[in-house]
Design an enzyme around this catalytic site. Structure first.
Site, PDB file in Angstrom:
ATOM      1  N   THR A 188      40.720  43.197  98.178  1.00 21.93           N
ATOM      2  CA  THR A 188      39.421  42.568  98.205  1.00 21.93           C
ATOM      3  C   THR A 188      38.306  43.348  98.813  1.00 21.93           C
ATOM      4  O   THR A 188      38.517  44.170  99.685  1.00 21.93           O
ATOM      5  CB  THR A 188      39.508  41.272  98.997  1.00 21.93           C
ATOM      6  OG1 THR A 188      39.935  40.303  98.123  1.00 21.93           O
ATOM      7  CG2 THR A 188      38.293  40.818  99.657  1.00 21.93           C
ATOM      8  N   LYS A 207      37.698  34.850  95.201  1.00 21.54           N
ATOM      9  CA  LYS A 207      37.967  34.872  96.632  1.00 21.54           C
ATOM     10  C   LYS A 207      36.834  34.285  97.459  1.00 21.54           C
ATOM     11  O   LYS A 207      36.806  34.433  98.672  1.00 21.54           O
ATOM     12  CB  LYS A 207      38.243  36.307  97.063  1.00 21.54           C
ATOM     13  CG  LYS A 207      39.377  36.935  96.255  1.00 21.54           C
ATOM     14  CD  LYS A 207      39.383  38.418  96.437  1.00 21.54           C
ATOM     15  CE  LYS A 207      40.233  39.075  95.380  1.00 21.54           C
ATOM     16  NZ  LYS A 207      40.093  40.517  95.385  1.00 21.54           N
ATOM     17  N   GLY A 265      34.560  33.244 102.225  1.00 22.04           N
ATOM     18  CA  GLY A 265      35.305  34.213 101.442  1.00 22.04           C
ATOM     19  C   GLY A 265      36.454  34.743 102.265  1.00 22.04           C
ATOM     20  O   GLY A 265      36.419  34.698 103.489  1.00 22.04           O
ATOM     21  N   SER A 314      39.252  45.728 101.806  1.00 23.89           N
ATOM     22  CA  SER A 314      39.500  47.147 101.555  1.00 23.89           C
ATOM     23  C   SER A 314      38.226  47.946 101.336  1.00 23.89           C
ATOM     24  O   SER A 314      38.102  49.074 101.793  1.00 23.89           O
ATOM     25  CB  SER A 314      40.406  47.298 100.334  1.00 23.89           C
ATOM     26  OG  SER A 314      41.619  46.626 100.534  1.00 23.89           O
TER      27      SER A 314
END
Length: 177
Positions: A7, A39, A51, A130
């Site tokens: 994500t 998400k 989120g 990420s």
């Protein structure tokens, strides 16, 4: 099982508008398992945006716990966030959850973690996942060098993160307040 990377979530507040977006990629190891995951979600009748980054099942558990805190402390996002962070850190079951949350209303925005972290950035920009650092840098640059609205900053910043981070894609979902 290989580590899951899944994500980039970004939230930007500008001129009393809030936009929260996330990419759709879920990756296990070097394999993209899903390209269009959602998400981000609106809570409390669209008054709060949230989120997650991390394990999906863990994130859904945290969304439920956070919604319970919002019910207990209606209209008080800071208190609900503090209470969730306290529970997450101290509860034996919750402590094992592997996820991060971003939550925001028009006045406040927080990153909440299981280690008890509760961070409200000074500039109203929150990023996790990420590709979070890439999206954060891009959003901060766009905030200071452009007049783009919050939604456009989120869109462009997530696109830039997707160009850099292999765990981020351009299937972007954006919600606004």
């Amino acid at each position: 099982m290989k580590q899951i990377h899944s994500t980039t979530i970004l939230c930007v507040r500008r001129d009393s508008h809030v936009a929260l977006g996330g990419d759709g990629q879920v990756t296990i190891g070097d394999t993209v398992m899903k390209a269009n995951a959602n998400k981000v979600r609106a809570l409390k009748g669209g008054k709060i945006l949230a989120g997650f980054a991390g394990a999906a099942a863990d994130a859904f558990t945290l969304f439920e716990k956070f919604e319970e805190k919002l019910e207990r402390y209606p209209g008080n996002l800071p208190r609900a966030a503090v209470e969730l962070a306290k529970d997450w850190r101290s509860d034996r079951v919750l402590r094992r959850l592997e996820a991060l949350l971003v939550v925001s209303d028009r006045e406040h925005g927080y990153i909440i973690s299981g280690s008890g972290e509760l961070i409200e950035p000074d500039d109203g920009v929150l990023a996790i996942g990420s590709g979070g650092s890439y999206a954060l840098a891009s959003a901060r640059a766009l905030l200071t060098s452009s007049k783009l609205p919050a939604r456009d900053i989120v869109q462009r910043s997530l696109e830039i993160a997707a160009e850099i981070c292999v765990y981020t894609n351009t299937h972007i979902t954006i919600l606004e307040l």
